[in-house]
Design a protein around this motif. Structure first.
Motif, PDB file in Angstrom:
ATOM      1  N   GLY A 110      -2.310   6.945  31.270  1.00  0.00           N
ATOM      2  CA  GLY A 110      -2.984   5.666  31.484  1.00  0.00           C
ATOM      3  C   GLY A 110      -2.836   4.669  30.370  1.00  0.00           C
ATOM      4  O   GLY A 110      -3.730   3.832  30.162  1.00  0.00           O
ATOM      5  N   GLN A 111      -1.731   4.698  29.634  1.00  0.00           N
ATOM      6  CA  GLN A 111      -1.551   3.711  28.566  1.00  0.00           C
ATOM      7  C   GLN A 111      -1.212   2.338  29.159  1.00  0.00           C
ATOM      8  O   GLN A 111      -0.491   2.230  30.145  1.00  0.00           O
ATOM      9  CB  GLN A 111      -0.417   4.154  27.630  1.00  0.00           C
ATOM     10  CG  GLN A 111      -0.789   5.283  26.681  1.00  0.00           C
ATOM     11  CD  GLN A 111       0.315   5.521  25.653  1.00  0.00           C
ATOM     12  OE1 GLN A 111       1.493   5.482  25.976  1.00  0.00           O
ATOM     13  NE2 GLN A 111      -0.072   5.762  24.417  1.00  0.00           N
ATOM     14  N   ALA A 292       8.666   8.086  28.679  1.00  0.00           N
ATOM     15  CA  ALA A 292       7.517   7.529  29.401  1.00  0.00           C
ATOM     16  C   ALA A 292       7.875   7.309  30.871  1.00  0.00           C
ATOM     17  O   ALA A 292       9.013   6.989  31.210  1.00  0.00           O
ATOM     18  CB  ALA A 292       7.076   6.214  28.770  1.00  0.00           C
ATOM     19  N   ARG A 293       6.854   7.481  31.717  1.00  0.00           N
ATOM     20  CA  ARG A 293       6.970   7.171  33.143  1.00  0.00           C
ATOM     21  C   ARG A 293       6.096   5.962  33.425  1.00  0.00           C
ATOM     22  O   ARG A 293       4.866   6.024  33.324  1.00  0.00           O
ATOM     23  CB  ARG A 293       6.525   8.368  33.985  1.00  0.00           C
ATOM     24  CG  ARG A 293       7.468   9.566  33.863  1.00  0.00           C
ATOM     25  CD  ARG A 293       6.961  10.753  34.661  1.00  0.00           C
ATOM     26  NE  ARG A 293       7.911  11.861  34.620  1.00  0.00           N
ATOM     27  CZ  ARG A 293       7.677  13.060  35.135  1.00  0.00           C
ATOM     28  NH1 ARG A 293       6.510  13.307  35.754  1.00  0.00           N
ATOM     29  NH2 ARG A 293       8.585  14.013  35.058  1.00  0.00           N
ATOM     30  N   HIS A 294       6.728   4.869  33.788  1.00  0.00           N
ATOM     31  CA  HIS A 294       6.013   3.611  33.992  1.00  0.00           C
ATOM     32  C   HIS A 294       5.611   3.469  35.466  1.00  0.00           C
ATOM     33  O   HIS A 294       6.317   3.944  36.362  1.00  0.00           O
ATOM     34  CB  HIS A 294       6.890   2.432  33.574  1.00  0.00           C
ATOM     35  CG  HIS A 294       7.146   2.373  32.097  1.00  0.00           C
ATOM     36  ND1 HIS A 294       6.443   1.561  31.239  1.00  0.00           N
ATOM     37  CD2 HIS A 294       8.040   3.052  31.321  1.00  0.00           C
ATOM     38  CE1 HIS A 294       6.883   1.706  30.014  1.00  0.00           C
ATOM     39  NE2 HIS A 294       7.859   2.619  30.024  1.00  0.00           N
ATOM     40  N   TYR A 295       4.486   2.801  35.686  1.00  0.00           N
ATOM     41  CA  TYR A 295       4.010   2.537  37.050  1.00  0.00           C
ATOM     42  C   TYR A 295       3.094   1.308  37.015  1.00  0.00           C
ATOM     43  O   TYR A 295       2.690   0.850  35.928  1.00  0.00           O
ATOM     44  CB  TYR A 295       3.270   3.756  37.610  1.00  0.00           C
ATOM     45  CG  TYR A 295       2.060   4.190  36.812  1.00  0.00           C
ATOM     46  CD1 TYR A 295       0.776   3.733  37.161  1.00  0.00           C
ATOM     47  CD2 TYR A 295       2.172   5.053  35.716  1.00  0.00           C
ATOM     48  CE1 TYR A 295      -0.346   4.118  36.437  1.00  0.00           C
ATOM     49  CE2 TYR A 295       1.070   5.436  34.996  1.00  0.00           C
ATOM     50  CZ  TYR A 295      -0.190   4.975  35.352  1.00  0.00           C
ATOM     51  OH  TYR A 295      -1.296   5.355  34.633  1.00  0.00           O
ATOM     52  N   THR A 304       2.664   6.752  31.541  1.00  0.00           N
ATOM     53  CA  THR A 304       2.246   8.072  31.056  1.00  0.00           C
ATOM     54  C   THR A 304       3.269   8.510  30.029  1.00  0.00           C
ATOM     55  O   THR A 304       4.468   8.609  30.335  1.00  0.00           O
ATOM     56  CB  THR A 304       2.180   9.091  32.200  1.00  0.00           C
ATOM     57  OG1 THR A 304       1.230   8.650  33.176  1.00  0.00           O
ATOM     58  CG2 THR A 304       1.763  10.451  31.687  1.00  0.00           C
ATOM     59  N   LEU A 305       2.825   8.728  28.807  1.00  0.00           N
ATOM     60  CA  LEU A 305       3.706   9.064  27.696  1.00  0.00           C
ATOM     61  C   LEU A 305       3.726  10.572  27.487  1.00  0.00           C
ATOM     62  O   LEU A 305       2.688  11.223  27.411  1.00  0.00           O
ATOM     63  CB  LEU A 305       3.246   8.360  26.416  1.00  0.00           C
ATOM     64  CG  LEU A 305       4.066   8.665  25.155  1.00  0.00           C
ATOM     65  CD1 LEU A 305       5.473   8.096  25.283  1.00  0.00           C
ATOM     66  CD2 LEU A 305       3.364   8.102  23.920  1.00  0.00           C
TER      67      LEU A 305
END
Length: 399
Positions: A110-111, A292-295, A304-305
């Motif tokens: 949740g970053q 990281a997975r970006h959304y 999410t790192l």
């Protein structure tokens, strides 16, 4: 002038010079000579021809490596169950000869981009003056957060906390993953192409085999836990903080034999990353990286790192092929024959400078001539040389 040139050409084309030979019967010199010749012979046969294969030409291979991982991992962190497949735990996923298998990780969920205080213990402050704007590794805002007494930063918030590495590793199931290696080599000089799927390695065999140095040395399917063990590492230890392992595929082939005898040999080497090493001077152990997975969530970009700890596998192909070639064979023989001259040089030094009768041996080895010049007013005007007659082709000198 024409006569001189004609005589010179006649001497050059119609005369033959041969060295004078003196046969010396001396036990010490004879033994020295034979020992040196024996040593040269052993060097030529043993080292040049047998060990160094001086009668063969050599070539190295052009190589291609393809890899494929198989297996599933399972984690249960705070009741959050997850199944990991190849697309999740292998980086990069293209089947390269160098890749990383994830065995442990730290996740920060949740970053979002914003302003937030640093972790406690990092960049502590009491007033805003302690937080110089734009300093340190993170982009500081110049504000001291009252709640944490740390400097505020412009970053992906909340900031990552990577102090506590999971122990035991979260993906201990990686020990049972399998790695398939497909390797092809071409030796351009000999126009030979080989694959590690040699004779007898077919689809039915691959479907049931597992590499073992003794029982199945040619099987191209490797269990990750066995790779780690054969490289000298403990799996749980290296899985916790990561490391690197080299798999060497060795193609050493003799093409004087049948092509089927050209087979690969696999060896495993721990490269770095063992935390159990006693060398405390090392600045860093293990292997890790972040991705990281970006959304998008409510029109806000989040990510999410993952801080990934894994085993880096480097597949290294080394090769050397040999085949009989007449040119290096003749070169090796010619070099050996030339080395035999060392015996003559050493024995001459002993005869002429070390033995008590060295003056006598010098007189026998070197024949001096007396020269005198004719009257300069004579028609020839040349130098006449009187050569002493050679009594015998070989002179025997008794000790």
């Amino acid at each position: 002038m024409k006569n001189k040139i004609a005589n010179a050409l006649s001497d050059f084309f119609y005369e033959y010079e041969t060295p004078r030979q003196v046969l010396v019967r001396n036990r010490r010199v004879g033994v020295v000579c034979r020992l040196i010749q024996l040593g040269v012979l052993v060097y030529i046969i043993g080292w040049v021809f047998i060990y160094e294969k001086g009668y063969q030409s050599t070539d190295t291979a052009v190589s291609s490596v393809f890899t494929k991982m198989k297996g599933q991992g399972y984690t249960n962190v705070s009741g959050n169950e997850k199944v990991w497949d190849v697309a999740d735990y292998v980086f990069p996923p293209q089947g390269d000869s160098s890749f990383v298998v994830m065995t442990n990780y730290i996740v920060t969920e949740g970053q979002r981009m914003g302003r937030c205080p640093e972790l406690k213990g990092k960049h502590n402050c009491s007033t805003d003056a302690d937080c110089e704007e734009g300093s340190f590794k993170r982009q500081m805002t110049g504000v001291c957060a009252n709640r944490t007494k740390t400097c505020e930063v412009l970053a992906w918030c909340p900031v990552e906390d990577d102090h506590n590495i999971p122990d035991p590793p979260l993906l201990m199931s990686a020990e049972n993953y399998t790695l398939f290696i497909k390797n092809s080599v071409t030796f351009p000089l000999f126009d030979v192409t080989r694959s590690n799927l040699v004779e007898g390695i077919n689809s039915s065999y691959i479907g049931k085999c597992l590499h073992d140095p003794e029982d199945a040395p040619l099987c191209p399917i490797f269990r990750l836990g066995d790779i780690v063990k054969l490289s000298g590492f403990n799996f749980e230890t290296i899985a916790r903080v990561g490391g690197a392992i080299g798999i060497v595929v060795d193609w050493t082939c003799n093409f004087d034999l049948h092509l089927k005898h050209c087979k690969p040999k696999y060896t495993f080497h721990g490269l770095y990353g063992n935390p159990a090493e006693t060398d405390k001077a090392k600045a860093s152990v293990g292997y890790n990286f972040r991705y990281a997975r970006h959304y998008m969530e409510n029109s806000v970009q989040k990510r999410t790192l993952y801080k990934v700890f894994g085993i880096r596998v480097d597949i290294i192909v080394q090769s050397l092929a040999r085949k009989f070639d007449i040119i290096p064979t003749l070169t090796a023989i010619g070099s050996g024959v030339g080395i035999f001259g060392v015996a003559t040089v050493v024995c001459d030094l002993v005869l002429l400078y070390l033995l008590p009768k060295r003056e006598f041996y010098k007189h026998m080895k070197f024949k001096n001539t007396n020269t005198y010049a004719k009257d300069p007013d004579s028609e020839a005007g040349s130098i006449e040389t009187e050569l002493s007659k050679v009594r015998d082709s070989y002179m025997y000198v008794l000790d």
